[in-house]
Enzyme design. Structure first.
Site, short mmCIF file in Angstrom:
data_model
loop_
_atom_site.label_atom_id
_atom_site.label_comp_id
_atom_site.label_asym_id
_atom_site.label_seq_id
_atom_site.Cartn_x
_atom_site.Cartn_y
_atom_site.Cartn_z
CB SER A 91 -0.96 0.00 1.19
OG SER A 91 -2.03 -0.89 0.93
CB ALA A 151 -8.19 -15.41 0.03
CG ASN A 184 -6.65 -1.89 -0.36
OD1 ASN A 184 -5.60 -1.27 -0.39
ND2 ASN A 184 -6.94 -2.77 0.57
#
Length: 241
Positions: A91, A151, A184
């Protein structure tokens, strides 16, 4: 382990260093600094809390540097990390995206109050979400990386259209500017907006606007990890053993 644990640990460690009165003195006593830093890094590494590299500088001079752990691990092989090892920055890339957005604002190609709907009208609340809201995580957009399905696909390439469908299928967490919450989703969309305005890829704009301008020799848009290019693989601790 490289991304989240490394960043959290190093930032916390440096905060402790900088806020200790003895640290300022240690900068003048490099041996004392080395001893204390070595001890701290050994503690973190021995307790499975760190794999990475640390550099401390004073007035432009490197006074301490050390790499701990392995950049690549298999059942039959381990590659030690060095000060030349390159890491995924996760990030921290948001800072680069924000800089490019503000460059476009300086160039009068964008403004903080432009609504998201100008570029992506299918996103929920896009009429009332602004560029500024997304930059400071006040948009209310659902953080797609919190999705239980993330995931299963996060290492597989996805097109812009595929990502937009994911974003469009999530209800906002709150109304714009109601509060702040890390997402995000904001910065993926900002990256797409950079591409739309410039007619160029994010990777190309990153190189032109930041990397080449300030000479970041070891910074580049990431692709599949290449251990032959001193790139570290990423790991996650799955148990306490």
């Amino acid at each position: 382990m490289h991304n989240k644990v490394l960043l959290n640990t190093i930032l916390a460690s440096l905060f402790i260093f900088i806020n200790c009165s003895s640290f300022a003195q240690d900068l003048h006593n490099e041996q004392s600094l080395k001893t204390k830093a070595d001890s701290l890094l050994k503690y973190f590494y021995d307790n499975d809390k760190l794999m990475g590299s640390v550099t401390i500088s004073k007035a432009g001079k490197v006074v301490y540097e050390k790499a701990v752990g392995y950049s690549h691990i298999t059942a039959n092989d381990k590659i030690l990390e060095t000060m030349d090892t390159r890491y995924r920055i996760g990030s921290i890339s948001k800072m680069f995206t924000a800089v490019m957005i503000f460059q476009l604002i300086d160039e009068k190609k964008l403004s903080l109050d432009v609504p998201l709907s100008k570029y992506f009208p299918g996103i929920p609340n896009s009429d009332s979400i602004t560029i500024g809201n997304m930059l400071n995580h006040h948009s209310g957009l659902y953080n797609f990386t919190n999705d239980s399905e993330y995931a299963a696909y996060h290492t597989s390439p996805k097109t812009e259209d595929e990502m937009l469908k994911i974003f469009e299928n999530h209800k906002p967490e709150f109304n714009p500017d109601e509060k702040g919450a890390y997402s995000n989703t904001n910065y993926v969309l900002l990256g797409y907006i950079i591409e739309k305005i410039t007619g160029d890829s994010y990777a190309s704009q990153l190189k032109k606007r930041i990397i080449d301008k300030i000479g970041l020799d070891n910074t580049y848009y990431g692709h599949k990890i290449n251990i032959n290019n001193d790139e570290a693989s990423s790991y996650t601790m799955v148990d306490d053993k």
